[in-house]
Design a protein around this motif. Sequence first.
Motif, mmCIF file in Angstrom:
data_model
loop_
_atom_site.group_PDB
_atom_site.id
_atom_site.type_symbol
_atom_site.label_atom_id
_atom_site.label_comp_id
_atom_site.label_asym_id
_atom_site.label_seq_id
_atom_site.Cartn_x
_atom_site.Cartn_y
_atom_site.Cartn_z
ATOM 1 N N LYS A 191 0.945 -1.459 -0.247
ATOM 2 C CA LYS A 191 -0.252 -0.181 -0.116
ATOM 3 C C LYS A 191 1.045 1.396 0.052
ATOM 4 C CE LYS A 191 -3.702 2.260 2.567
ATOM 5 N NZ LYS A 191 -4.469 2.261 3.780
ATOM 6 N N ALA A 192 2.004 1.135 0.785
ATOM 7 C CA ALA A 192 2.578 2.065 0.459
ATOM 8 C C ALA A 192 3.345 2.320 -0.612
ATOM 9 C CB ALA A 192 3.715 2.484 2.066
ATOM 10 N N LEU A 193 3.879 1.275 -0.944
ATOM 11 C CA LEU A 193 5.018 1.712 -2.021
ATOM 12 C C LEU A 193 4.176 2.514 -3.543
ATOM 13 C CD1 LEU A 193 7.195 1.011 -3.996
ATOM 14 C CD2 LEU A 193 6.858 -0.981 -4.016
ATOM 15 N N SER A 194 2.698 1.456 -3.740
ATOM 16 C CA SER A 194 1.281 2.151 -4.112
ATOM 17 C C SER A 194 1.424 3.373 -4.188
ATOM 18 C CB SER A 194 0.543 1.261 -4.352
ATOM 19 O OG SER A 194 1.282 0.224 -4.482
ATOM 20 N N GLU A 195 1.059 3.720 -2.849
ATOM 21 C CA GLU A 195 0.906 5.416 -2.974
ATOM 22 C C GLU A 195 2.702 6.745 -3.348
ATOM 23 O OE1 GLU A 195 -0.968 8.515 -1.387
ATOM 24 O OE2 GLU A 195 -1.631 6.309 -1.692
ATOM 25 N N ILE A 196 3.233 5.638 -3.064
ATOM 26 C CA ILE A 196 4.117 6.490 -2.885
ATOM 27 C C ILE A 196 4.802 6.780 -4.855
ATOM 28 C CG2 ILE A 196 7.155 6.611 -3.356
ATOM 29 C CD1 ILE A 196 7.192 6.742 -0.345
ATOM 30 N N LEU A 197 4.601 5.725 -5.695
ATOM 31 C CA LEU A 197 4.944 5.945 -7.012
ATOM 32 C C LEU A 197 3.510 6.034 -7.500
ATOM 33 C CD1 LEU A 197 5.965 1.891 -7.782
ATOM 34 C CD2 LEU A 197 7.046 3.804 -7.430
ATOM 35 N N LYS A 198 2.060 6.391 -6.666
ATOM 36 C CA LYS A 198 1.251 6.984 -7.326
ATOM 37 C C LYS A 198 1.280 8.803 -7.207
ATOM 38 C CE LYS A 198 -2.670 4.662 -6.428
ATOM 39 N NZ LYS A 198 -3.895 4.726 -5.443
ATOM 40 N N THR A 199 1.973 9.532 -6.474
ATOM 41 C CA THR A 199 1.366 10.618 -5.682
ATOM 42 C C THR A 199 3.082 11.158 -6.448
ATOM 43 O OG1 THR A 199 2.689 10.606 -3.431
ATOM 44 C CG2 THR A 199 0.131 10.401 -4.297
ATOM 45 N N GLN A 208 13.844 9.663 -3.809
ATOM 46 C CA GLN A 208 13.736 10.164 -2.564
ATOM 47 C C GLN A 208 12.538 10.762 -1.857
ATOM 48 O OE1 GLN A 208 13.884 14.086 -4.830
ATOM 49 N NE2 GLN A 208 16.376 13.948 -4.680
ATOM 50 N N ARG A 209 11.331 10.088 -1.858
ATOM 51 C CA ARG A 209 10.749 9.689 -0.950
ATOM 52 C C ARG A 209 11.060 8.803 -0.138
ATOM 53 N NH1 ARG A 209 4.787 10.812 -3.410
ATOM 54 N NH2 ARG A 209 4.386 10.102 -0.509
ATOM 55 N N LEU A 210 11.486 7.137 -0.733
ATOM 56 C CA LEU A 210 11.820 6.194 -0.506
ATOM 57 C C LEU A 210 12.523 6.324 0.612
ATOM 58 C CD1 LEU A 210 11.474 3.729 -3.067
ATOM 59 C CD2 LEU A 210 10.250 3.773 -0.995
ATOM 60 N N MET A 211 13.467 7.079 0.980
ATOM 61 C CA MET A 211 14.574 7.965 1.539
ATOM 62 C C MET A 211 14.509 8.506 2.724
ATOM 63 S SD MET A 211 18.110 7.748 -0.853
ATOM 64 C CE MET A 211 18.894 8.614 -0.149
ATOM 65 N N SER A 212 13.629 9.463 1.968
ATOM 66 C CA SER A 212 13.127 10.249 3.177
ATOM 67 C C SER A 212 11.862 9.375 4.682
ATOM 68 C CB SER A 212 12.882 11.269 2.928
ATOM 69 O OG SER A 212 12.070 11.394 1.836
ATOM 70 N N GLU A 213 10.729 8.979 3.477
ATOM 71 C CA GLU A 213 9.869 8.689 4.235
ATOM 72 C C GLU A 213 9.411 7.983 4.824
ATOM 73 O OE1 GLU A 213 6.174 9.343 2.275
ATOM 74 O OE2 GLU A 213 7.196 11.194 1.517
ATOM 75 N N TYR A 214 10.795 6.892 5.003
ATOM 76 C CA TYR A 214 10.546 4.810 5.128
ATOM 77 C C TYR A 214 12.098 4.642 5.500
ATOM 78 C CZ TYR A 214 5.520 4.625 3.611
ATOM 79 O OH TYR A 214 4.716 5.373 3.001
ATOM 80 N N ARG A 215 13.262 5.779 5.449
ATOM 81 C CA ARG A 215 14.128 5.652 5.999
ATOM 82 C C ARG A 215 15.175 4.034 4.954
ATOM 83 N NH1 ARG A 215 12.654 6.469 12.250
ATOM 84 N NH2 ARG A 215 11.479 8.495 11.515
ATOM 85 N N LEU A 216 14.916 4.437 3.708
ATOM 86 C CA LEU A 216 15.288 2.912 3.171
ATOM 87 C C LEU A 216 16.588 3.688 2.649
ATOM 88 C CD1 LEU A 216 12.611 2.124 1.253
ATOM 89 C CD2 LEU A 216 13.560 0.341 2.971
ATOM 90 N N THR A 217 17.433 2.712 2.561
ATOM 91 C CA THR A 217 18.736 3.372 2.773
ATOM 92 C C THR A 217 19.510 3.024 0.910
ATOM 93 O OG1 THR A 217 19.738 0.782 2.723
ATOM 94 C CG2 THR A 217 19.984 2.534 4.615
ATOM 95 N N GLU A 522 26.115 16.830 13.847
ATOM 96 C CA GLU A 522 26.581 15.795 12.678
ATOM 97 C C GLU A 522 25.459 15.370 11.686
ATOM 98 O OE1 GLU A 522 29.931 14.065 13.007
ATOM 99 O OE2 GLU A 522 30.661 14.570 14.924
ATOM 100 N N ILE A 523 25.407 14.090 12.840
ATOM 101 C CA ILE A 523 23.845 13.305 11.843
ATOM 102 C C ILE A 523 22.351 13.859 12.060
ATOM 103 C CG2 ILE A 523 22.730 10.857 11.754
ATOM 104 C CD1 ILE A 523 25.891 10.390 13.383
ATOM 105 N N THR A 524 21.598 13.630 11.553
ATOM 106 C CA THR A 524 20.329 14.427 11.553
ATOM 107 C C THR A 524 19.381 13.015 10.918
ATOM 108 O OG1 THR A 524 20.602 14.989 8.846
ATOM 109 C CG2 THR A 524 20.976 17.050 11.055
ATOM 110 N N GLN A 525 18.270 13.449 12.322
ATOM 111 C CA GLN A 525 17.202 12.185 11.361
ATOM 112 C C GLN A 525 15.840 13.063 12.036
ATOM 113 O OE1 GLN A 525 18.030 8.269 13.797
ATOM 114 N NE2 GLN A 525 19.519 8.740 14.870
ATOM 115 N N ALA A 526 15.163 12.479 11.229
ATOM 116 C CA ALA A 526 13.990 13.114 11.015
ATOM 117 C C ALA A 526 13.342 11.802 12.285
ATOM 118 C CB ALA A 526 12.780 12.397 9.390
ATOM 119 N N GLY A 527 11.860 12.970 12.695
ATOM 120 C CA GLY A 527 11.965 12.142 13.754
ATOM 121 C C GLY A 527 12.341 13.379 15.637
ATOM 122 N N LEU A 528 13.414 13.385 15.473
ATOM 123 C CA LEU A 528 14.257 13.912 15.964
ATOM 124 C C LEU A 528 14.062 15.118 16.823
ATOM 125 C CD1 LEU A 528 18.007 11.454 16.692
ATOM 126 C CD2 LEU A 528 15.383 10.876 17.454
#
Length: 740
Positions: A191-199, A208-217, A522-528
């Motif tokens: 569901k999440a992947l379909s949403e990213i590809l669609k939007t 970029q969204r896979l890396m920033s929103e789902y923290r994939l490397t 030095e290191i930044t993380q979303a959510g902190l």
Amino acid sequence: MLTTNAHQQTLDKINVILSSHSSLLAAYSELETILLGLFSASRMSIFQRRRQHQDLVARFKTGKETTEIKVPISPLSIAGYVALAQLPAVIADPYNTDELQSIHPRLRFADKFDKTSAFKTENILCIPILNAGVLLGVMQIINKKTGSFDGADLKLAQQVAEILGNKFRYELGGTANPFDSLLHQGLINDKALSEILKTSQDHRQAVQRLMSEYRLTEAQIGNSLSTHYQVPFFTYQPDKYHLYQTDSKLNLSYLKRNFVAVIADVRDNPIVLMAEPNNAALLMEIESAMGIDVYDIAVGLPNHVLQYLGEGGGGSTPGEMSEILDEIGTSAEDHDEHIDELSDDAPAVVRLVSRILHDAKRLNASDIHIDPEKNGPTRVRMRIDGVCRDMSQVPNSHHSAVIARIKIMANLNIAEKRVPQDGKLAFKMSGQLVEVRVASIPTVAGEGVVMRILAAGGAMPIGKMNLADANMQRLQSMIKKPHGILLVVGPTGSGKTTTLHAILGYLNTPEKKIWTAEDPVEITQAGLQQVQVSPKIGFTFANALRAFLRADPDIILIGEMRDKETAHAGIEASLTGHLVLSTLHTNSAPETITRLLDLGLDPVNFSDACVGILAQRLIRTLCPKCKESYPASEDDIGFIRRQYGEAYLQELNLATPVTLYRGKGCEECGDTGYRGRTGVHELLGMTPELRSLVYKEGSVAQMKAQAMQDGMRTLVQDAIAKALKGDTDLAQVQIIGGAE
């Protein structure tokens, strides 16, 4: 020719044969007989596309003259062209150059196989085997016994190829969509992947969204693309690859728009790096414009492709230097009154400093040292994998100008040369901002400068820290506690901040509120919620910690327990229901306890608050390219026994003979035998027995003995385990042993 009904029966029979075999190789002997009868042909080959090479290999074929046929994916052969264009080809006479050129101007027939045998190719039907648009291989039917291949044969061959593609999609390689592998690994749900590809507007935004929103490397996404497109995944590695030099210049904006770069390895072999390598039309345009026949194809993330295009060839020509200069953003323009200090050599000095910074980042250096020498040239050294290396020399006459340039970039006072100064500069490299901490120190030979390149990007996953299994389990149980204090200790540059952020990345979930106070961030993380402390204006770690307690935190990270006030505040915070993470500069985990008690902490409060202390060092890892195993000598085994301790030796499960590893030295590692670094760890957990020792303020030796009974293994023991595993060698273990 068979009737349509007979065709269908044969296709059904092919399906039955394929379903009764687990692999195409197992089914091939039966399949070959049926297909040759179906097309009334003499020979056939099924070429598989090899994942790590841009070529086809015929592993399943008729005849005994050749055991294996390899052809590049290019117009230099019929099968190669069909794979490249992903279009079928019906060739009435492969020796007719006019017929071949009518299909593609540079199409050739690879007749070397005919020349090496009595067989002569008279006509060819060649079909790409695809699945969901991904090329898996090529089926080639040769020498129809009566007449030539026609449209009916082509249609039939396409039906057979579709059956083969559907049945053996995973054996031949490939997935239906570029990110399917991420789904298979459970890294993201459908569901999440379909949403990213669609939007997402395009492929780049999706990545970029896979890396920033789902923290994939980058590696996870790149490997998924590699599996889909069946080509290797390349990151940006300017020390290994450079832009391919050719007389034919492709329009840069065209390359950037299509996310394609033609690069070359050290032997100048061309590689077409693409964000979407299934674009056969684009590939053929590139091939035609560049005038290259043989090349590899690789997939890269859009940003990696742009980095190759933005960096230029990586050389040091004046043109490329000026491009680098354009990328560097500093505040030097606001300091016109200082420019005259650089005299007529200002442009050359500016380029020199730019080149030093870019080379350091490219080589993944942690520090740059500008060391003046009396009556001699200034040495420029870089610390790479923890070891200083001489990189270049600057004429003594230019030393002051180089230092002045660096100080201008870091907003330091260039007139003051008598006292140390600290500052920070930032520069852009291929569109990415790189931050550098600058320290100037006066010496008897002149001002010296040390620049530390700050780590950029997200946190390392906790699984990549190379913790021993026992340490990983114990650490995870410690950090799951709702309150307490966990300390990560070690000398400067031992990776403490990296470890803390890996732990925070593991704990960082939407239900946790996390505050960090760091100097610098030095290191930044979303959510902190990350805060930069500034002692100059009185905003210290202790002040930040008190402010955090009013901000409803669950977890607090304090960059360093520099003084008694910060240590006290950290203990108080952990005792009032918060998990506190921090660092300290001590050599071992047991030593940390006595150090904190010496600061004046109450032993009862500290032992109640402490959940664990992780000591760590960084050791050099062996180069994977030139690493070799060898049987351990008696001296080596004696060293392991002494250092690990006879009482714990059975944990190592030493085989006979004992195998150790060493690096021979190669081009990849600069003949050092080492490439990269990894951590060795010593994890002390607070137990009732150890707690009673802390109450009594026992000695370091007593605490170490108790901690080892409780499951702690020393830095040396962990290093020995990693040497036996093949991560490092005994020379690195001896360095750790000497440091303890």
